[in-house]
Design a protein around this motif. Sequence first.
Motif, short mmCIF file in Angstrom:
data_model
loop_
_atom_site.label_atom_id
_atom_site.label_comp_id
_atom_site.label_asym_id
_atom_site.label_seq_id
_atom_site.Cartn_x
_atom_site.Cartn_y
_atom_site.Cartn_z
N THR A 1 0.84 -1.20 0.00
CA THR A 1 0.00 0.00 0.00
C THR A 1 0.88 1.25 0.00
N PRO A 2 0.30 2.41 -0.36
CA PRO A 2 1.08 3.65 -0.28
C PRO A 2 1.62 3.90 1.14
N PHE A 3 0.81 3.60 2.15
CA PHE A 3 1.27 3.76 3.53
C PHE A 3 2.43 2.82 3.81
N GLY A 4 2.29 1.56 3.43
CA GLY A 4 3.34 0.57 3.67
C GLY A 4 4.64 0.92 2.99
N ALA A 5 4.55 1.38 1.76
CA ALA A 5 5.77 1.76 1.02
C ALA A 5 6.45 2.94 1.69
N ARG A 6 5.67 3.93 2.11
CA ARG A 6 6.25 5.11 2.76
C ARG A 6 6.85 4.75 4.11
N LEU A 7 6.14 3.94 4.88
CA LEU A 7 6.63 3.51 6.19
C LEU A 7 7.95 2.76 6.04
N ARG A 8 8.00 1.87 5.09
CA ARG A 8 9.22 1.09 4.87
C ARG A 8 10.39 2.00 4.49
N ALA A 9 10.14 2.97 3.62
CA ALA A 9 11.19 3.89 3.20
C ALA A 9 11.67 4.75 4.37
N LEU A 10 10.74 5.25 5.17
CA LEU A 10 11.11 6.07 6.33
C LEU A 10 11.90 5.27 7.35
N ARG A 11 11.46 4.04 7.58
CA ARG A 11 12.14 3.17 8.54
C ARG A 11 13.56 2.88 8.08
N ALA A 12 13.70 2.55 6.79
CA ALA A 12 15.02 2.24 6.24
C ALA A 12 15.94 3.47 6.28
N ALA A 13 15.38 4.63 5.96
CA ALA A 13 16.18 5.86 5.96
C ALA A 13 16.74 6.19 7.34
N ARG A 14 16.05 5.72 8.37
CA ARG A 14 16.50 5.96 9.74
C ARG A 14 17.30 4.80 10.31
N GLY A 15 17.54 3.80 9.47
CA GLY A 15 18.34 2.66 9.89
C GLY A 15 17.66 1.76 10.91
N LEU A 16 16.34 1.81 10.94
CA LEU A 16 15.58 0.98 11.88
C LEU A 16 15.22 -0.34 11.23
N THR A 17 15.53 -1.43 11.88
CA THR A 17 15.11 -2.73 11.36
C THR A 17 13.64 -2.92 11.66
N LEU A 18 13.03 -3.82 10.93
CA LEU A 18 11.63 -4.15 11.17
C LEU A 18 11.44 -4.63 12.60
N LYS A 19 12.35 -5.47 13.05
CA LYS A 19 12.26 -6.03 14.40
C LYS A 19 12.37 -4.93 15.46
N ALA A 20 13.32 -4.02 15.29
CA ALA A 20 13.52 -2.95 16.27
C ALA A 20 12.29 -2.04 16.34
N MET A 21 11.75 -1.71 15.19
CA MET A 21 10.58 -0.83 15.20
C MET A 21 9.37 -1.55 15.79
N ALA A 22 9.19 -2.81 15.46
CA ALA A 22 8.08 -3.59 16.00
C ALA A 22 8.18 -3.65 17.53
N GLU A 23 9.37 -3.84 18.05
CA GLU A 23 9.56 -3.87 19.50
C GLU A 23 9.20 -2.54 20.14
N GLN A 24 9.60 -1.44 19.50
CA GLN A 24 9.28 -0.12 20.04
C GLN A 24 7.77 0.14 20.03
N LEU A 25 7.08 -0.43 19.05
CA LEU A 25 5.63 -0.26 18.95
C LEU A 25 4.87 -1.32 19.75
N ASP A 26 5.60 -2.26 20.33
CA ASP A 26 5.00 -3.38 21.06
C ASP A 26 4.08 -4.19 20.14
N LEU A 27 4.58 -4.44 18.92
CA LEU A 27 3.88 -5.24 17.92
C LEU A 27 4.79 -6.40 17.54
#
Length: 120
Positions: free
Chosen positions: A2-28
Amino acid sequence: MTPFGARLRALRAARGLTLKAMAEQLDLSSAYLSALEHGRRGRPTPGLVMEICGILGLIWDEAEELKRLAVKSHPKVVVDTGGLSPAMTLLAHEFAESLGHLNDDDIGQIRTVLSNARGR
């Protein structure tokens, strides 16, 4: 995706956040966040979008853009043609059947036609 998913992924990658690290911070779970990025989950709640904005350090325009994309990113769109003409109902079905076969140029042209129709 989705447009949201693509943007989220790009923002996360630009900040050097792994999927796992971000999920932990969100408690997901990582699986849920991945599904959200890939459009296999419905749109996120406004609260979750705000949490994501906080983690990513998004403010003002960037945060508003992510909120707007979240609203327009439900992977299952329902089009109610009740009360519309048979031609409109047929168009909705043809569009749904053809959507996966459109290229970027086709999409641009269709968006222009739709934008012009809204401006009438």
